[in-house]
Design a protein around this motif. Structure first.
Motif, PDB file in Angstrom:
ATOM      1  N   MET A 225      28.947   8.106  44.320  1.00 34.95           N
ATOM      2  CA  MET A 225      28.253   7.273  45.227  1.00 34.95           C
ATOM      3  C   MET A 225      29.610   6.428  46.124  1.00 34.95           C
ATOM      4  O   MET A 225      30.300   6.074  45.264  1.00 34.95           O
ATOM      5  CB  MET A 225      27.391   6.037  44.704  1.00 34.95           C
ATOM      6  CG  MET A 225      26.088   6.607  44.295  1.00 34.95           C
ATOM      7  SD  MET A 225      25.243   5.148  43.447  1.00 34.95           S
ATOM      8  CE  MET A 225      25.828   5.365  42.001  1.00 34.95           C
ATOM      9  N   LYS A 226      29.326   6.549  47.167  1.00 35.95           N
ATOM     10  CA  LYS A 226      30.788   5.982  47.913  1.00 35.95           C
ATOM     11  C   LYS A 226      30.474   4.779  48.672  1.00 35.95           C
ATOM     12  O   LYS A 226      30.215   4.851  50.032  1.00 35.95           O
ATOM     13  CB  LYS A 226      31.321   7.212  48.923  1.00 35.95           C
ATOM     14  CG  LYS A 226      31.868   8.170  48.278  1.00 35.95           C
ATOM     15  CD  LYS A 226      32.703   9.121  49.280  1.00 35.95           C
ATOM     16  CE  LYS A 226      33.375  10.043  48.553  1.00 35.95           C
ATOM     17  NZ  LYS A 226      34.212  10.712  49.386  1.00 35.95           N
ATOM     18  N   TYR A 227      30.374   3.707  47.833  1.00 36.89           N
ATOM     19  CA  TYR A 227      30.187   2.345  48.495  1.00 36.89           C
ATOM     20  C   TYR A 227      31.107   1.464  47.893  1.00 36.89           C
ATOM     21  O   TYR A 227      31.212   1.679  46.638  1.00 36.89           O
ATOM     22  CB  TYR A 227      28.510   1.754  48.577  1.00 36.89           C
ATOM     23  CG  TYR A 227      27.919   1.986  47.571  1.00 36.89           C
ATOM     24  CD1 TYR A 227      27.000   3.017  47.263  1.00 36.89           C
ATOM     25  CD2 TYR A 227      28.166   0.966  46.430  1.00 36.89           C
ATOM     26  CE1 TYR A 227      26.522   3.276  46.400  1.00 36.89           C
ATOM     27  CE2 TYR A 227      27.231   1.151  45.337  1.00 36.89           C
ATOM     28  CZ  TYR A 227      26.453   2.393  45.296  1.00 36.89           C
ATOM     29  OH  TYR A 227      25.533   2.434  43.948  1.00 36.89           O
TER      30      TYR A 227
ATOM     31  N   ASN B  41      27.558  -4.087  49.983  1.00 41.48           N
ATOM     32  CA  ASN B  41      27.032  -2.477  49.999  1.00 41.48           C
ATOM     33  C   ASN B  41      26.662  -2.376  48.385  1.00 41.48           C
ATOM     34  O   ASN B  41      25.628  -1.524  48.356  1.00 41.48           O
ATOM     35  CB  ASN B  41      27.861  -1.703  50.320  1.00 41.48           C
ATOM     36  CG  ASN B  41      27.715  -1.531  52.141  1.00 41.48           C
ATOM     37  OD1 ASN B  41      27.174  -2.338  52.775  1.00 41.48           O
ATOM     38  ND2 ASN B  41      28.592  -0.815  52.442  1.00 41.48           N
TER      39      ASN B  41
ATOM     40  N   GLN C 292      27.662   3.026  53.463  1.00 43.99           N
ATOM     41  CA  GLN C 292      29.164   3.527  53.579  1.00 43.99           C
ATOM     42  C   GLN C 292      30.231   2.845  52.862  1.00 43.99           C
ATOM     43  O   GLN C 292      29.769   1.878  52.020  1.00 43.99           O
ATOM     44  CB  GLN C 292      29.589   4.247  54.820  1.00 43.99           C
ATOM     45  CG  GLN C 292      28.711   4.938  55.567  1.00 43.99           C
ATOM     46  CD  GLN C 292      28.880   5.550  56.852  1.00 43.99           C
ATOM     47  OE1 GLN C 292      29.527   4.847  57.849  1.00 43.99           O
ATOM     48  NE2 GLN C 292      29.162   6.895  57.135  1.00 43.99           N
ATOM     49  N   TRP C 293      31.219   3.130  53.031  1.00 48.75           N
ATOM     50  CA  TRP C 293      32.304   2.441  52.106  1.00 48.75           C
ATOM     51  C   TRP C 293      32.153   0.995  52.383  1.00 48.75           C
ATOM     52  O   TRP C 293      32.056   0.119  51.412  1.00 48.75           O
ATOM     53  CB  TRP C 293      33.601   3.011  52.682  1.00 48.75           C
ATOM     54  CG  TRP C 293      34.963   2.223  51.888  1.00 48.75           C
ATOM     55  CD1 TRP C 293      35.668   1.237  52.306  1.00 48.75           C
ATOM     56  CD2 TRP C 293      35.186   2.362  50.555  1.00 48.75           C
ATOM     57  NE1 TRP C 293      36.623   1.010  51.422  1.00 48.75           N
ATOM     58  CE2 TRP C 293      36.281   1.602  50.243  1.00 48.75           C
ATOM     59  CE3 TRP C 293      34.886   3.419  49.724  1.00 48.75           C
ATOM     60  CZ2 TRP C 293      37.066   1.682  48.953  1.00 48.75           C
ATOM     61  CZ3 TRP C 293      35.604   3.496  48.238  1.00 48.75           C
ATOM     62  CH2 TRP C 293      36.593   2.576  48.179  1.00 48.75           C
TER      63      TRP C 293
ATOM     64  N   TYR D 143      19.683   9.962  49.285  1.00 49.30           N
ATOM     65  CA  TYR D 143      20.981  10.168  49.603  1.00 49.30           C
ATOM     66  C   TYR D 143      21.199  11.199  50.837  1.00 49.30           C
ATOM     67  O   TYR D 143      20.528  11.942  50.850  1.00 49.30           O
ATOM     68  CB  TYR D 143      21.757  10.807  48.367  1.00 49.30           C
ATOM     69  CG  TYR D 143      22.034   9.921  47.225  1.00 49.30           C
ATOM     70  CD1 TYR D 143      23.122   9.308  46.787  1.00 49.30           C
ATOM     71  CD2 TYR D 143      20.777   9.631  46.326  1.00 49.30           C
ATOM     72  CE1 TYR D 143      23.536   8.429  45.795  1.00 49.30           C
ATOM     73  CE2 TYR D 143      21.109   8.863  45.294  1.00 49.30           C
ATOM     74  CZ  TYR D 143      22.317   8.246  45.025  1.00 49.30           C
ATOM     75  OH  TYR D 143      22.585   7.439  43.732  1.00 49.30           O
TER      76      TYR D 143
ATOM     77  N   GLN E 224      26.152   9.426  49.788  1.00 50.76           N
ATOM     78  CA  GLN E 224      25.944   7.925  50.216  1.00 50.76           C
ATOM     79  C   GLN E 224      24.522   7.602  50.077  1.00 50.76           C
ATOM     80  O   GLN E 224      23.515   8.253  50.554  1.00 50.76           O
ATOM     81  CB  GLN E 224      26.268   7.784  51.738  1.00 50.76           C
ATOM     82  CG  GLN E 224      27.934   8.051  52.004  1.00 50.76           C
ATOM     83  CD  GLN E 224      28.474   8.016  53.204  1.00 50.76           C
ATOM     84  OE1 GLN E 224      27.700   8.495  54.053  1.00 50.76           O
ATOM     85  NE2 GLN E 224      29.654   7.579  53.318  1.00 50.76           N
TER      86      GLN E 224
END
Length: 108
Positions: free
Chosen positions: A1-3, A8, A29-30, A89, A93
């Motif tokens: 997971m890219k947060y 977020n 997102q990030w 997803y 993400q």
């Protein structure tokens, strides 16, 4: 997971709702968030399209952001897969179902 941001992370951890056609969705997102609409529901995935998000506030980079959303008839469908953790997803993400939110982090 890219947060990464706390906001977020909190959004990603809430309960997942059962998606329905027309529901709003938010790609986490990030530190940014992007608005989507659910256009098709299958057993293990959904198809979504990116919404047109028009910023309507006058706060520029420093204040709260407000957007007006509309469907983009030319947007290409994107597949969001349901994983064992019960979340959808797109790639790695999280796509949060049940609300539509756009946010740009101008500090990056």
């Amino acid at each position: 997971m890219k947060y990464s941001t706390l906001t977020n992370l909190i959004y990603a951890e809430g309960k997942t709702v059962e998606p329905k056609i027309g529901d709003g969705a938010t790609l986490l997102q990030w530190s940014d968030r992007h608005a989507y609409t659910v256009i098709e529901v299958k057993k293990n995935y959904i198809l979504v399209t990116r919404d047109i998000a028009e910023r309507v506030d006058q706060n520029f980079e420093k204040g709260p952001q407000e957007y007006k959303y509309q469907l983009d008839p030319d947007a290409a469908p994107v597949r969001a897969n349901l994983r064992k953790d019960g979340k959808y997803y797109i790639g790695d993400q999280v796509l949060k179902i049940g609300y539509r939110h756009e946010h740009y982090d101008y500090s990056f």
